[in-house]
Design an enzyme around this catalytic site. Sequence first.
Site, mmCIF file in Angstrom:
data_model
loop_
_atom_site.group_PDB
_atom_site.id
_atom_site.type_symbol
_atom_site.label_atom_id
_atom_site.label_comp_id
_atom_site.label_asym_id
_atom_site.label_seq_id
_atom_site.Cartn_x
_atom_site.Cartn_y
_atom_site.Cartn_z
ATOM 1 N N TYR A 147 47.817 47.190 47.553
ATOM 2 C CA TYR A 147 49.187 46.736 47.292
ATOM 3 C C TYR A 147 49.183 45.221 47.185
ATOM 4 C CZ TYR A 147 54.208 45.908 48.064
ATOM 5 O OH TYR A 147 55.521 45.508 47.951
ATOM 6 N N ASP A 242 43.366 38.786 47.357
ATOM 7 C CA ASP A 242 44.701 38.810 47.952
ATOM 8 C C ASP A 242 44.535 38.859 49.465
ATOM 9 O OD1 ASP A 242 47.182 39.356 48.950
ATOM 10 O OD2 ASP A 242 47.618 41.025 47.587
ATOM 11 N N LYS A 270 52.577 36.007 54.664
ATOM 12 C CA LYS A 270 52.690 36.496 56.039
ATOM 13 C C LYS A 270 52.402 35.407 57.098
ATOM 14 C CE LYS A 270 52.691 41.222 54.656
ATOM 15 N NZ LYS A 270 51.990 42.009 53.694
HETATM 16 C C1 LIG Z 1 52.563 42.179 52.192
HETATM 17 C C2 LIG Z 1 51.606 42.047 51.083
HETATM 18 C C3 LIG Z 1 51.991 41.534 49.828
HETATM 19 C C4 LIG Z 1 53.412 41.260 49.472
HETATM 20 O O1 LIG Z 1 53.981 40.238 50.242
HETATM 21 P P1 LIG Z 1 55.596 40.160 50.311
HETATM 22 O O2 LIG Z 1 55.823 38.918 51.106
HETATM 23 O O3 LIG Z 1 56.038 41.415 50.994
HETATM 24 O O4 LIG Z 1 56.095 40.073 48.937
HETATM 25 C C5 LIG Z 1 51.014 41.307 48.892
HETATM 26 N N1 LIG Z 1 49.726 41.603 49.144
HETATM 27 C C6 LIG Z 1 49.319 42.109 50.327
HETATM 28 C C7 LIG Z 1 47.881 42.395 50.547
HETATM 29 C C8 LIG Z 1 50.243 42.379 51.321
HETATM 30 O O5 LIG Z 1 49.835 42.922 52.476
#
Ligand SMILES: *Cc1c(COP(=O)(O)O)cnc(C)c1O
Length: 430
Positions: A147, A242, A270
């Site tokens: 994701y 990511d 995050k």
């Molecule tokens: C949480 C997450 C996202 C998205 O971040 P948001 O702040 O919710 O838009 C993208 N990539 C990874 C790996 C994530 O865990």
Amino acid sequence: MIIMNHKKSEDLFAKAKTIIPGGVNSPVRAFKAVGCNPVFIEKAAGSKIYDADGNEYIDYVGSWGPMILGHCHPKVVEAIQTTAANGASFGAPTAMGTELAQLVNQAYPNIEKVRMVSSGTEATMSAIRLARGFTGRDKILKFDGCYHGHADSLLVKAGSGAATFGVPTSPGVPADFAKYTLTAIYNDLEDVKSIIAANKGEVACIILEAIAGNMGCVPPVAGFLQGLRDLCTKEGILLIIDEVMTGFRVAYGGAQERYGVRGDLVCLGKIIGGGLPVGAFGGKSEIMESLSPEGGIYQAGTLSGNPLAMSAGIATLKLLQEEGFYQQIEEKSAYLEKGLQQVTSSSSVATCWQRVGGMFCTFFQNGPVNNFDDALKSDTEAFGRYFRSMLDQGINLAPAQFEAGFMSIAHSQEDLDKTIAAVEKALTAV
Ligand SMILES: *Cc1c(COP(=O)(O)O)cnc(C)c1O
């Protein structure tokens, strides 16, 4: 069977549903995957979170990753309060934006230049535009079950929330967009190689979670990350790692430090906002310089580099630099792992625990889980019963099988022992 009193949460949920789709501002919060209604949160402190009915829970959600210091660390609260008193947003550069960028660069040397945004979604979306603009290629490759936020081209085989609801690709994403998104099997280098060979010279980037945390917790198998790195270098493809979840989580330098493999571009989020809305993407200068206003690839944001988020992020990262911080997270997580393995091995319920540092998951199956198809073999009904029992015993887990749990520095020995005892009891309810 939930014994705990959730009356106020039930009322608040009923009211919210009349005005907010599904009563929530992000789908997985609705608890649909676990067969009960969500609890509404009123406050949190340290390792604990409190709902509207005054119930206390030991929290392993940590706002889905950011709260590695626990909730309301006094230094983070103080930083936000001090900054707020001087103005919440200016839409202009601040010294704090540069300071956070420098902290990021020190931890991730391949992030030579970085731009702040307001969410992880924005970070990955912008990194992909940059990769396409820089390489002059349109296709991207992602992995089933990874994701990267909810941007159109990334909402294809996207794990957790999407998996939870059985919608692999969302309506509203034009097929014409999705066709530029190639998907491969996580941890399967041969699959990637054959897809790249079939699309030679057309793929701008490979984007991945270096530890997949949105299909549970799935570490990379030996050689997978290095294999991708070599393939990208050979084919002129940008590797986008990511680290929105893993950055400053599995090590100060994230999964890249842990595994010794570096992306051309990196996405963060995050933890770097200390609980405030934030994201960042960065990488090699020669790539980042293609971004507007230095280059022609457009990207912007009214609240980007927001002072409150920058100050919370700076305060958080400084605390993470304290001697032994990640060692303590590791020890707490290993202690929990050991205790859980003891109670699960003496239970007849099939479970498989997977962990990297302070992120982990219990799959309800024998495992091991190396990719999304493996993850889907889990008994999600059993997970639901387990989740409800844990909640009832005052343990807040992510309300879906395909999510990771997170350790914070605030979790005490007592918290961990209580959790292990609760798991033992919950397994009898599964
Ligand atoms: C949480 C997450 C996202 C998205 O971040 P948001 O702040 O919710 O838009 C993208 N990539 C990874 C790996 C994530 O865990």
